[in-house]
Design an enzyme around this catalytic site. Structure first.
Site, PDB file in Angstrom:
ATOM      1  N   LYS A  98      14.229  18.593  -0.912  1.00 36.93           N
ATOM      2  CA  LYS A  98      13.746  19.396  -2.044  1.00 36.93           C
ATOM      3  C   LYS A  98      12.543  18.821  -2.806  1.00 36.93           C
ATOM      4  O   LYS A  98      11.867  19.563  -3.497  1.00 36.93           O
ATOM      5  CB  LYS A  98      14.894  19.592  -3.038  1.00 36.93           C
ATOM      6  N   TYR A 100      19.079  25.923   0.651  1.00 38.32           N
ATOM      7  CA  TYR A 100      18.283  25.116   1.591  1.00 38.32           C
ATOM      8  C   TYR A 100      16.949  25.809   1.926  1.00 38.32           C
ATOM      9  O   TYR A 100      15.908  25.170   1.970  1.00 38.32           O
ATOM     10  CB  TYR A 100      19.083  24.866   2.875  1.00 38.32           C
ATOM     11  N   TYR A 107      22.731  16.518   9.652  1.00 37.90           N
ATOM     12  CA  TYR A 107      23.130  15.751   8.465  1.00 37.90           C
ATOM     13  C   TYR A 107      24.533  15.225   8.770  1.00 37.90           C
ATOM     14  O   TYR A 107      25.473  16.004   8.881  1.00 37.90           O
ATOM     15  CB  TYR A 107      23.173  16.641   7.228  1.00 37.90           C
ATOM     16  N   HIS A 157      12.622  26.407  11.868  1.00 42.15           N
ATOM     17  CA  HIS A 157      14.035  26.064  12.079  1.00 42.15           C
ATOM     18  C   HIS A 157      14.900  27.142  11.458  1.00 42.15           C
ATOM     19  O   HIS A 157      14.780  27.438  10.288  1.00 42.15           O
ATOM     20  CB  HIS A 157      14.361  24.687  11.459  1.00 42.15           C
TER      21      HIS A 157
HETATM   22  P1  FAS Z   1       3.129  12.055  -5.363  1.00 46.92           P
HETATM   23  O1  FAS Z   1       3.837  10.814  -5.831  1.00 46.92           O
HETATM   24  O2  FAS Z   1       3.155  12.418  -3.938  1.00 46.92           O
HETATM   25  O3  FAS Z   1       1.585  11.987  -5.771  1.00 46.92           O
HETATM   26  C1  FAS Z   1       1.207  11.489  -7.051  1.00 46.92           C
HETATM   27  C2  FAS Z   1      -0.185  10.884  -6.895  1.00 46.92           C
HETATM   28  O4  FAS Z   1      -0.629  10.442  -8.188  1.00 46.92           O
HETATM   29  C3  FAS Z   1      -0.169   9.644  -5.996  1.00 46.92           C
HETATM   30  O5  FAS Z   1      -1.115   9.806  -4.960  1.00 46.92           O
HETATM   31  C4  FAS Z   1      -0.545   8.489  -6.923  1.00 46.92           C
HETATM   32  O6  FAS Z   1      -1.353   7.526  -6.290  1.00 46.92           O
HETATM   33  C5  FAS Z   1      -1.300   9.203  -8.027  1.00 46.92           C
HETATM   34  N1  FAS Z   1      -1.280   8.498  -9.311  1.00 46.92           N
HETATM   35  C6  FAS Z   1      -0.258   7.836  -9.885  1.00 46.92           C
HETATM   36  N2  FAS Z   1      -0.639   7.331 -11.080  1.00 46.92           N
HETATM   37  C7  FAS Z   1      -1.950   7.691 -11.266  1.00 46.92           C
HETATM   38  C8  FAS Z   1      -2.904   7.471 -12.292  1.00 46.92           C
HETATM   39  N3  FAS Z   1      -2.589   6.769 -13.380  1.00 46.92           N
HETATM   40  N4  FAS Z   1      -4.146   7.966 -12.141  1.00 46.92           N
HETATM   41  C9  FAS Z   1      -4.471   8.685 -11.026  1.00 46.92           C
HETATM   42  N5  FAS Z   1      -3.614   8.924 -10.006  1.00 46.92           N
HETATM   43  C10 FAS Z   1      -2.361   8.434 -10.141  1.00 46.92           C
HETATM   44  N6  FAS Z   1      10.817  14.828  -0.551  1.00 46.92           N
HETATM   45  C11 FAS Z   1      11.387  15.641   0.359  1.00 46.92           C
HETATM   46  O7  FAS Z   1      11.429  16.859   0.131  1.00 46.92           O
HETATM   47  N7  FAS Z   1      11.901  15.141   1.534  1.00 46.92           N
HETATM   48  C12 FAS Z   1      11.834  13.802   1.836  1.00 46.92           C
HETATM   49  O8  FAS Z   1      12.288  13.370   2.881  1.00 46.92           O
HETATM   50  C13 FAS Z   1      11.235  12.911   0.913  1.00 46.92           C
HETATM   51  N8  FAS Z   1      11.152  11.578   1.190  1.00 46.92           N
HETATM   52  C14 FAS Z   1      10.566  10.760   0.263  1.00 46.92           C
HETATM   53  C15 FAS Z   1      10.442   9.373   0.515  1.00 46.92           C
HETATM   54  C16 FAS Z   1       9.854   8.544  -0.441  1.00 46.92           C
HETATM   55  C17 FAS Z   1       9.725   7.058  -0.161  1.00 46.92           C
HETATM   56  C18 FAS Z   1       9.393   9.064  -1.666  1.00 46.92           C
HETATM   57  C19 FAS Z   1       8.792   8.159  -2.729  1.00 46.92           C
HETATM   58  C20 FAS Z   1       9.503  10.421  -1.914  1.00 46.92           C
HETATM   59  C21 FAS Z   1      10.078  11.283  -0.949  1.00 46.92           C
HETATM   60  N9  FAS Z   1      10.177  12.654  -1.169  1.00 46.92           N
HETATM   61  C22 FAS Z   1      10.735  13.486  -0.279  1.00 46.92           C
HETATM   62  C23 FAS Z   1       9.649  13.221  -2.363  1.00 46.92           C
HETATM   63  C24 FAS Z   1       8.159  13.381  -2.199  1.00 46.92           C
HETATM   64  O9  FAS Z   1       7.897  14.146  -1.065  1.00 46.92           O
HETATM   65  C25 FAS Z   1       7.616  14.002  -3.447  1.00 46.92           C
HETATM   66  O10 FAS Z   1       8.415  15.094  -3.849  1.00 46.92           O
HETATM   67  C26 FAS Z   1       6.185  14.457  -3.317  1.00 46.92           C
HETATM   68  O11 FAS Z   1       5.419  13.355  -2.905  1.00 46.92           O
HETATM   69  C27 FAS Z   1       5.747  14.971  -4.691  1.00 46.92           C
HETATM   70  O12 FAS Z   1       4.387  15.132  -4.677  1.00 46.92           O
HETATM   71  P2  FAS Z   1       3.540  14.819  -6.008  1.00 46.92           P
HETATM   72  O13 FAS Z   1       4.208  15.459  -7.165  1.00 46.92           O
HETATM   73  O14 FAS Z   1       2.137  15.156  -5.673  1.00 46.92           O
HETATM   74  O15 FAS Z   1       3.706  13.242  -6.244  1.00 46.92           O
HETATM   75  C1  PHB Z   2      12.519  14.330   6.990  1.00 46.80           C
HETATM   76  O1  PHB Z   2      12.290  14.843   8.101  1.00 46.80           O
HETATM   77  O2  PHB Z   2      11.852  13.364   6.513  1.00 46.80           O
HETATM   78  C2  PHB Z   2      13.647  14.900   6.141  1.00 46.80           C
HETATM   79  C3  PHB Z   2      14.217  16.098   6.511  1.00 46.80           C
HETATM   80  C4  PHB Z   2      15.241  16.619   5.726  1.00 46.80           C
HETATM   81  C5  PHB Z   2      15.686  15.926   4.617  1.00 46.80           C
HETATM   82  C6  PHB Z   2      15.088  14.715   4.249  1.00 46.80           C
HETATM   83  C7  PHB Z   2      14.069  14.192   5.017  1.00 46.80           C
HETATM   84  O3  PHB Z   2      16.687  16.443   3.867  1.00 46.80           O
END
Ligand code: FAS
Ligand code: PHB
Length: 394
Positions: free
Chosen positions: A301, A389, A205, A77
């Site tokens: 992010k 971005y 957005y 993109h």
């Molecule tokens: P994660 O949370 O992905 O992974 C951590 C892992 O540790 C999990 O698998 C968990 O099961 C495990 N864990 C936890 N406790 C433990 C323990 N005691 N023992 C062993 N394992 C354990 N970011 C964006 O950039 N764009 C988005 O649109 C976006 N949407 C999101 C929507 C939601 C609902 C959430 C919650 C987050 C979103 N995020 C988004 C942020 C997300 O992408 C995180 O930044 C990303 O998952 C971070 O990755 P990790 O740091 O690996 O954490």
């Molecule tokens: C998504 O595609 O899930 C998405 C893209 C951009 C954002 C947040 C979520 O800023």
């Protein structure tokens, strides 16, 4: 039953994108790792989260040997749209920065990382329980955990806390040292995934009097949409037809006219908050990703910031094991936090300017509209947004 003893150089708690990428980079440098994951692999892969990869994340994944599918199945993109009511303008990322972003879901990234880790015969324990860390202040640290009714004890040089916002590793930083910076936003995001054609080839957005909306996608046949809701809204209040109706009201007609609606295949509500934990290291423990920071997805992010942590942390471990120097590891938290604070600030700014506050905040809503009109006319303002971005340099 007798405890089984294991030994490794870097023990990683958390098998999400942070933990998997760290293990992948270290193993390619012949540094031993063990990953402990609380959930099953299926559960981890079912999570629908991030959708946009910054330029730096794509480079990092490519260098770790997991970039191939991004270039085949991901979509490059070169810009995105910001709209305010019926008005809109484009942030031309590639002209302004010379860089692009890739739309490629976090689920796909995690699939690629698991596949690459399997090819390296990585040691990944799923469904672990009762993970406990000890001896962080000794030369060798310990992690006890249960797996399939057996108790294990890992002896390791370092522990990487990649266990996300609900993880336990942050609890091992003493309260007297730890500082938590938290803000909870007065709104949430309701997101859906649908097997429908995205309404536009680039992300939109949308700021609107009724609330924020985001039109994104995963591929030409899979759309990802979000609308701002209150923090008390429940999924049950949002049947698909009501979601589509509301989304269409918030997007400019020039775009919503082409929208293809359909059944949601995933629907979830996420409360928005920003959180930064300082420091991101304590003795042999190093935190990365959501274990150390959370932010609203508005600036795309969360995942990308997790990856820049992994870039710095993996550099520190490689420097130690190849040159015997602790310099980069000792500076990890300071180095990572510089980028964390800038990125969390950008996410807060994007969130504040695009979301609509209640009727008792008419002044703020009006100021946001005026700010968006100024940005539309200001090349400088668009340059700041574009550079953030695509991702600040590591
Ligand atoms: P994660 O949370 O992905 O992974 C951590 C892992 O540790 C999990 O698998 C968990 O099961 C495990 N864990 C936890 N406790 C433990 C323990 N005691 N023992 C062993 N394992 C354990 N970011 C964006 O950039 N764009 C988005 O649109 C976006 N949407 C999101 C929507 C939601 C609902 C959430 C919650 C987050 C979103 N995020 C988004 C942020 C997300 O992408 C995180 O930044 C990303 O998952 C971070 O990755 P990790 O740091 O690996 O954490
Ligand atoms: C998504 O595609 O899930 C998405 C893209 C951009 C954002 C947040 C979520 O800023």
């Amino acid at each position: 039953m007798k405890t089984k003893n294991l030994k490794t150089q870097v023990a990683i708690i958390g098998g999400g994108p942070s933990g998997l990428l760290l293990s992948q980079i270290l193993m390619k440098q012949n540094i031993d790792t063990i990953i402990l994951e609380a959930q099953s692999r299926e559960y981890v892969l079912k999570r629908i989260r991030a959708g946009v990869l910054e330029h730096g994340s794509v480079e990092l994944l490519k260098n770790a040997g997991v970039g191939e599918r991004i270039f085949c199945d991901g979509k490059k993109h070169d810009g995105f749209i910001i709209s305010s009511g019926e008005d809109s303008f484009r942030i031309d990322l590639s002209t302004i920065t010379g860089k692009s972003v890739y739309v490629y879901g976090q689920t796909e990234v995690t699939i690629d990382l698991y596949k690459a880790q399997d090819e390296l015969n990585a040691q990944i324990f799923h469904n672990v329980e009762n993970v406990k860390i000890s001896q962080l202040d000794s030369d060798l640290s310990k992690i006890r955990f249960n797996y399939l009714d057996q108790t294990y004890e890992i002896t390791c040089d370092f522990v990487a806390g990649c266990d996300g916002s609900m993880g336990i590793s942050k609890n091992y930083i003493p309260d007297k040292i730890k500082k938590n910076y938290i803000v909870n936003y007065p709104f949430s995001w309701l997101g859906i995934l649908s097997n429908t054609k995205p309404l536009n080839h680039e992300l939109i957005y949308a700021s609107h009097d009724r609330g924020f909306a985001l039109a994104s996608m995963r591929n030409e046949k899979l759309s990802r949409y979000y609308i701002q809701t209150s923090n008390t809204d429940k999924i049950e209040q949002w049947p698909d037809e009501l979601f589509w109706k509301e989304l269409i009201k918030r997007l400019p007609k020039e775009y919503s006219a082409n929208i293809e609606v359909g059944k949601s295949i995933e629907k979830s509500i996420t409360k928005l908050r920003s959180l930064i934990l300082e420091p991101m290291q304590w003795q042999n423990l190093f935190l990365a990703g959501d274990a150390a920071h959370i932010m609203p997805p508005t600036g795309a992010k969360g995942l990308n910031l997790a990856f820049s942590d992994i870039f710095y942390l993996s550099e520190g471990f490689i420097n130690y094991y190849t040159k015997g120097s602790l310099n980069k590891l000792n500076n990890y938290s300071d180095k990572a936090l510089k980028r964390v604070w800038k990125t969390v600030e950008f996410s807060k700014w994007m969130t504040s300017i695009l979301h609509t506050l209640g009727d008792n905040n008419k002044l703020m809503n009006k100021l946001n509209k005026k700010e968006l009109q100024k940005i539309k006319k200001s090349k400088n303002a668009q340059k700041v947004i574009a550079n953030q971005y695509v991702g600040l340099p590591y």
